[in-house]
Write an enzyme that holds these catalytic residues in place. Structure first.
Site, PDB file in Angstrom:
ATOM      1  N   ALA A 189      -0.460  16.952  -2.495  1.00  0.00           N
ATOM      2  CA  ALA A 189      -1.799  17.912  -2.289  1.00  0.00           C
ATOM      3  C   ALA A 189      -3.014  17.436  -2.766  1.00  0.00           C
ATOM      4  CB  ALA A 189      -1.128  19.379  -2.624  1.00  0.00           C
ATOM      5  N   GLY A 190      -3.294  16.140  -2.649  1.00  0.00           N
ATOM      6  CA  GLY A 190      -4.805  15.881  -3.136  1.00  0.00           C
ATOM      7  C   GLY A 190      -5.495  15.946  -2.052  1.00  0.00           C
ATOM      8  N   ILE A 192      -6.763  13.903   0.227  1.00  0.00           N
ATOM      9  CA  ILE A 192      -6.366  13.174   1.671  1.00  0.00           C
ATOM     10  C   ILE A 192      -5.262  13.831   2.486  1.00  0.00           C
ATOM     11  CG2 ILE A 192      -5.232  11.346   2.708  1.00  0.00           C
ATOM     12  CD1 ILE A 192      -7.030   9.451   0.592  1.00  0.00           C
ATOM     13  N   GLU A 211       3.985  19.052  -3.161  1.00  0.00           N
ATOM     14  CA  GLU A 211       3.245  18.551  -4.451  1.00  0.00           C
ATOM     15  C   GLU A 211       3.859  18.569  -5.576  1.00  0.00           C
ATOM     16  OE1 GLU A 211       0.155  16.891  -5.000  1.00  0.00           O
ATOM     17  OE2 GLU A 211       1.165  17.148  -7.111  1.00  0.00           O
ATOM     18  N   VAL A 245       9.367  15.156  -4.224  1.00  0.00           N
ATOM     19  CA  VAL A 245       9.839  14.662  -3.069  1.00  0.00           C
ATOM     20  C   VAL A 245      10.767  13.517  -3.737  1.00  0.00           C
ATOM     21  CG1 VAL A 245       9.897  13.386  -1.027  1.00  0.00           C
ATOM     22  CG2 VAL A 245       8.444  15.072  -1.264  1.00  0.00           C
ATOM     23  N   ARG A 279      -3.986   6.277  -4.098  1.00  0.00           N
ATOM     24  CA  ARG A 279      -4.019   4.825  -3.448  1.00  0.00           C
ATOM     25  C   ARG A 279      -3.863   3.963  -4.815  1.00  0.00           C
ATOM     26  NH1 ARG A 279      -5.946   4.432   1.431  1.00  0.00           N
ATOM     27  NH2 ARG A 279      -7.078   2.536   1.234  1.00  0.00           N
ATOM     28  N   ASP A 319     -13.331   0.787  -5.154  1.00  0.00           N
ATOM     29  CA  ASP A 319     -11.964   1.353  -5.347  1.00  0.00           C
ATOM     30  C   ASP A 319     -11.070   0.345  -6.319  1.00  0.00           C
ATOM     31  OD1 ASP A 319     -12.476   3.413  -3.722  1.00  0.00           O
ATOM     32  OD2 ASP A 319     -10.841   3.252  -2.344  1.00  0.00           O
ATOM     33  N   HIS A 451     -35.122  31.186   3.307  1.00  0.00           N
ATOM     34  CA  HIS A 451     -34.350  32.333   3.821  1.00  0.00           C
ATOM     35  C   HIS A 451     -34.299  32.390   5.258  1.00  0.00           C
ATOM     36  CE1 HIS A 451     -32.343  36.040   3.971  1.00  0.00           C
ATOM     37  NE2 HIS A 451     -33.360  36.614   4.744  1.00  0.00           N
TER      38      HIS A 451
HETATM   39  P1  FAD Z   1     -12.419  -0.605   1.268  1.00  0.00           P
HETATM   40  O1  FAD Z   1     -13.114   0.670   1.982  1.00  0.00           O
HETATM   41  O2  FAD Z   1     -11.118  -0.387   1.094  1.00  0.00           O
HETATM   42  O3  FAD Z   1     -12.984  -1.840   1.639  1.00  0.00           O
HETATM   43  C1  FAD Z   1     -12.540  -3.016   1.218  1.00  0.00           C
HETATM   44  C2  FAD Z   1     -12.434  -3.990   2.267  1.00  0.00           C
HETATM   45  O4  FAD Z   1     -12.170  -5.336   1.750  1.00  0.00           O
HETATM   46  C3  FAD Z   1     -11.455  -3.835   3.633  1.00  0.00           C
HETATM   47  O5  FAD Z   1     -12.026  -4.213   4.576  1.00  0.00           O
HETATM   48  C4  FAD Z   1     -10.454  -5.007   3.228  1.00  0.00           C
HETATM   49  O6  FAD Z   1      -9.960  -5.547   4.485  1.00  0.00           O
HETATM   50  C5  FAD Z   1     -11.348  -6.151   2.751  1.00  0.00           C
HETATM   51  N1  FAD Z   1     -10.607  -7.030   1.822  1.00  0.00           N
HETATM   52  C6  FAD Z   1      -9.660  -6.761   0.810  1.00  0.00           C
HETATM   53  N2  FAD Z   1      -9.443  -7.950   0.151  1.00  0.00           N
HETATM   54  C7  FAD Z   1      -9.923  -8.817   1.160  1.00  0.00           C
HETATM   55  C8  FAD Z   1     -10.162 -10.247   1.041  1.00  0.00           C
HETATM   56  N3  FAD Z   1      -9.020 -11.051   0.060  1.00  0.00           N
HETATM   57  N4  FAD Z   1     -10.727 -11.055   1.678  1.00  0.00           N
HETATM   58  C9  FAD Z   1     -11.472 -10.409   2.708  1.00  0.00           C
HETATM   59  N5  FAD Z   1     -11.659  -9.071   2.776  1.00  0.00           N
HETATM   60  C10 FAD Z   1     -10.724  -8.344   2.032  1.00  0.00           C
HETATM   61  N6  FAD Z   1     -14.197   8.754   0.255  1.00  0.00           N
HETATM   62  C11 FAD Z   1     -15.395   9.400   0.291  1.00  0.00           C
HETATM   63  O7  FAD Z   1     -16.227   9.204  -0.617  1.00  0.00           O
HETATM   64  N7  FAD Z   1     -15.340  10.595   1.153  1.00  0.00           N
HETATM   65  C12 FAD Z   1     -14.370  10.689   1.987  1.00  0.00           C
HETATM   66  O8  FAD Z   1     -14.789  11.885   2.872  1.00  0.00           O
HETATM   67  C13 FAD Z   1     -13.192   9.990   2.153  1.00  0.00           C
HETATM   68  N8  FAD Z   1     -12.320  10.264   2.870  1.00  0.00           N
HETATM   69  C14 FAD Z   1     -11.127   9.496   2.979  1.00  0.00           C
HETATM   70  C15 FAD Z   1     -10.265   9.767   3.856  1.00  0.00           C
HETATM   71  C16 FAD Z   1      -9.097   8.921   3.979  1.00  0.00           C
HETATM   72  C17 FAD Z   1      -7.983   9.155   4.985  1.00  0.00           C
HETATM   73  C18 FAD Z   1      -8.891   7.884   3.103  1.00  0.00           C
HETATM   74  C19 FAD Z   1      -7.864   6.882   3.120  1.00  0.00           C
HETATM   75  C20 FAD Z   1     -10.030   7.557   2.203  1.00  0.00           C
HETATM   76  C21 FAD Z   1     -11.045   8.278   2.220  1.00  0.00           C
HETATM   77  N9  FAD Z   1     -12.043   8.239   1.165  1.00  0.00           N
HETATM   78  C22 FAD Z   1     -13.155   8.819   1.070  1.00  0.00           C
HETATM   79  C23 FAD Z   1     -11.892   7.220   0.110  1.00  0.00           C
HETATM   80  C24 FAD Z   1     -12.828   5.855   0.712  1.00  0.00           C
HETATM   81  O9  FAD Z   1     -12.441   5.352   2.002  1.00  0.00           O
HETATM   82  C25 FAD Z   1     -12.755   4.789  -0.399  1.00  0.00           C
HETATM   83  O10 FAD Z   1     -13.565   5.170  -1.507  1.00  0.00           O
HETATM   84  C26 FAD Z   1     -13.656   3.385   0.113  1.00  0.00           C
HETATM   85  O11 FAD Z   1     -13.322   3.014   1.314  1.00  0.00           O
HETATM   86  C27 FAD Z   1     -13.660   2.304  -1.021  1.00  0.00           C
HETATM   87  O12 FAD Z   1     -14.610   1.496  -0.461  1.00  0.00           O
HETATM   88  P2  FAD Z   1     -14.370  -0.116  -0.788  1.00  0.00           P
HETATM   89  O13 FAD Z   1     -15.408  -0.570  -0.449  1.00  0.00           O
HETATM   90  O14 FAD Z   1     -14.123  -0.256  -2.373  1.00  0.00           O
HETATM   91  O15 FAD Z   1     -13.132  -0.536  -0.281  1.00  0.00           O
HETATM   92  P1  AMP Z   2      -4.547  12.087  -4.942  1.00  0.00           P
HETATM   93  O1  AMP Z   2      -3.958  11.023  -6.012  1.00  0.00           O
HETATM   94  O2  AMP Z   2      -5.487  12.987  -5.398  1.00  0.00           O
HETATM   95  O3  AMP Z   2      -4.605  11.296  -3.611  1.00  0.00           O
HETATM   96  O4  AMP Z   2      -3.091  12.920  -4.692  1.00  0.00           O
HETATM   97  C1  AMP Z   2      -1.764  12.386  -4.546  1.00  0.00           C
HETATM   98  C2  AMP Z   2      -0.890  13.807  -5.099  1.00  0.00           C
HETATM   99  O5  AMP Z   2       0.491  13.367  -4.798  1.00  0.00           O
HETATM  100  C3  AMP Z   2      -0.891  13.900  -6.496  1.00  0.00           C
HETATM  101  O6  AMP Z   2      -1.274  15.489  -6.720  1.00  0.00           O
HETATM  102  C4  AMP Z   2       0.519  13.814  -6.926  1.00  0.00           C
HETATM  103  O7  AMP Z   2       0.981  14.728  -7.831  1.00  0.00           O
HETATM  104  C5  AMP Z   2       1.384  13.941  -5.531  1.00  0.00           C
HETATM  105  N1  AMP Z   2       2.750  12.980  -5.708  1.00  0.00           N
HETATM  106  C6  AMP Z   2       3.046  11.798  -6.078  1.00  0.00           C
HETATM  107  N2  AMP Z   2       4.563  11.909  -6.007  1.00  0.00           N
HETATM  108  C7  AMP Z   2       4.923  12.938  -5.219  1.00  0.00           C
HETATM  109  C8  AMP Z   2       6.053  13.095  -4.874  1.00  0.00           C
HETATM  110  N3  AMP Z   2       7.136  12.227  -5.147  1.00  0.00           N
HETATM  111  N4  AMP Z   2       6.461  14.355  -4.400  1.00  0.00           N
HETATM  112  C9  AMP Z   2       5.231  15.185  -4.320  1.00  0.00           C
HETATM  113  N5  AMP Z   2       4.119  14.980  -4.758  1.00  0.00           N
HETATM  114  C10 AMP Z   2       3.713  13.813  -5.230  1.00  0.00           C
END
Ligand code: FAD
Ligand code: AMP
Length: 475
Positions: A189-190, A192, A211, A245, A279, A319, A451
């Protein structure tokens, strides 16, 4: 193709591509290497965020919210629609178009900033060189004065419930369902898990969210988390806390998800499982031998407060380094690093990273929660304002939630702002700016707000901190 650059950025997500663009704006010769491939094999810049994260999830959240409102709210506006239908294929096609517009836009931005976009794999090798493997497999060694690692993150897998791309999917898979599943089991329940669970719930699926932790949204302010859980349960999200889980059994009829909670061993049968347990930093084939770049015990690239790795002129952002996994945090880091490389000043304020959860009601905050301020021992005051008292929110039929401002009792400085309610993610921008300039509640109180707007809720919450709110009785 040139083989010598001032800067090579590995990764073209929201951390890497802005870094490359700013480096280009700084008149540096820059290349950005990215290997993102879509399901159809096509390459696209933009990383997780644009292709499989922020943007597609918001597109589906919007569609599903409209579907929900058409069914449940239009009548109160006097709008009759008959039976409201959902065409999932059309909804997904719209999402795909938005994603494509965004990712293609990066190519245009690269062109205007003079960035060379290279699609393929990048690997840092000894001597600050980069081995580039193009789409056709051809390898070339590139050199750069500075290398920025921005390789992002990947979904974590639950060993006992492995991904299969069909019945058990990651967040990307959950954005691609071609039909509304009867029942979805979301693990985690994070942010995403809640966003994806909300999408499919609003479209008609039964959704159970499992969760492991006992606390709901432990990173949010306690009052906000409590309010959020109440609303999500009212919407029919079956959120089970303390539910860990432990395994699954698959058959053609569904997936039996096993979990343990306070009552002992439990199970539930679902059509689709979405694993959203967090992640991990992605560094596969990123670092050759002897680069001097170190990873920490959780696999993040080790960096200092300015995103410098242990290797000279090698930086890392987004990230793949410590801190919240958020697109805007990565973007700030990327831009700051490009400025530092160019000899300019720059600094990321890690104390003021806004958090947003794009559910309905939306949730957003910046700074400290009340629990954190209390634990610090600092004397503080709190002002709140319910959206029920906002004319604009009521007119929007979106009066759930509240705004909360926490400030120091000693010098009135704002320590945290928490919003649950309509457009919370937009409203928090004002709070971030105020806090960036060390504003006091008095500064907010003396700032005129139009307003009727939702932003008046923040104004009134700041007034309420000193029992001076106008539109609610002060307590
Ligand atoms: P990434 O976006 O992961 O980009 C990294 C890139 O590097 C990728 O294209 C990958 O293919 C490429 N790469 C990796 N290794 C190599 C290599 N060796 N050579 C060439 N290319 C490479 N964040 C928010 O702030 N707001 C949101 O609303 C939000 N919603 C999200 C919803 C979902 C479902 C998910 C999964 C994530 C969400 N996030 C959100 C998180 C956000 O997507 C990440 O924080 C963000 O994408 C990180 O950016 P980044 O550039 O560090 O990495
Ligand atoms: P986030 O890190 O914010 O994306 O949230 C991920 C969530 O998944 C956290 O709140 C964790 O506590 C939860 N989580 C991790 N492993 C399990 C599991 N095996 N069953 C249920 N929840 C989990």
């Amino acid at each position: 193709m040139s083989t010598e650059y001032d800067v090579i950025v590995i990764g073209g997500g929201p951390a890497g591509y802005p870094c490359a663009i700013r480096a280009g704006q700084n008149k540096l010769k820059v290349a950005c290497i990215d290997e993102w491939q879509n399901r159809d094999g096509s390459y696209a810049f933009g990383g997780t965020c644009l292709n499989a994260g922020c943007i597609p999830s918001k597109a589906l959240l919007e569609s599903s919210e409209l579907f929900h409102r058409a069914q449940h709210e239009f009548a109160s506006h006097g709008i009759g629609t008959g039976a409201v239908q959902i065409d999932v294929a059309a909804m997904q096609a719209r999402k795909g178009k938005i994603v494509k517009q965004s990712t293609m836009g990066i190519l245009a931005l690269f062109k205007s900033a003079g960035v060379t976009g290279l699609q393929g794999h990048g690997k840092l090798i000894a001597g600050n060189k980069v081995e580039f493997t193009a789409k056709d497999g051809a390898k070339q060694v590139l050199s750069a004065k500075h290398v920025v690692l921005a390789s992002g993150s990947a979904p974590m897998q639950l060993k006992s419930v492995p991904f299969d791309g069909d019945q058990v999917v990651d967040s990307w898979g959950a954005l691609e369902f071609g039909a509304v599943p009867r029942k979805v089991g979301v693990i985690g329940a994070g942010v995403i898990g809640l966003e994806l669970g909300s999408v499919w719930r609003r479209l008609g699926a039964d959704v159970i969210v499992l969760e492991a932790l006992e606390n709901f949204l432990p990173m949010a302010d306690g009052a906000v988390a409590k309010e959020a859980l109440r609303h999500f349960q009212k919407q029919g999200l079956d959120v089970r806390l303390g539910a860990k889980v432990t395994g699954c059994e698959k058959s053609k009829d569904g997936v039996l998800l096993q979990f343990t909670d306070a009552k002992g061993a439990q199970s539930v049968v679902v059509e689709k499982v979405v694993v959203a347990i967090g992640r991990r930093p992605y560094t596969t084939e990123l670092l050759g031998e002897g680069t001097g770049v170190e990873l920490d015990e959780r696999g993040f690239v080790k960096v200092d407060h300015e995103c410098r790795t242990g290797a000279a002129n090698v930086w890392a952002v987004g990230d793949v380094v410590r801190g919240p996994m958020l697109a805007h945090k990565g973007k700030e880091e990327g831009v700051v690093v490009a400025d530092l490389i160019a000899g300019k000043i720059g600094e990321v304020n890690y104390n003021l990273v806004p958090s947003v959860i794009y559910t309905a009601p939306e949730i957003a905050w910046v700074g400290q929660t009340e629990e954190q301020v209390k634990a610090s021992g600092q004397a503080y005051k709190v002002g709140t304002f319910p959206f029920m008292a906002s004319g604009r929110a009521r007119a929007m039929e979106a009066a759930a939630g509240f705004c909360k401002v926490i400030a120091s009792k000693d010098d009135d400085q704002i320590l945290g702002v928490h919003v649950i309610g309509p457009m919370a993610g937009e409203l928090i921008g004002e709070a971030v700016l105020a806090m960036e300039y060390s504003a006091s509640t008095e500064d907010l109180q003396r700032t005129m707000h139009a307003h009727p707007t939702l932003s008046e809720a923040l104004h009134e919450a700041a007034l309420n901190a000193d029992k001076l709110a106008i539109d609610i009785p002060n307590r």
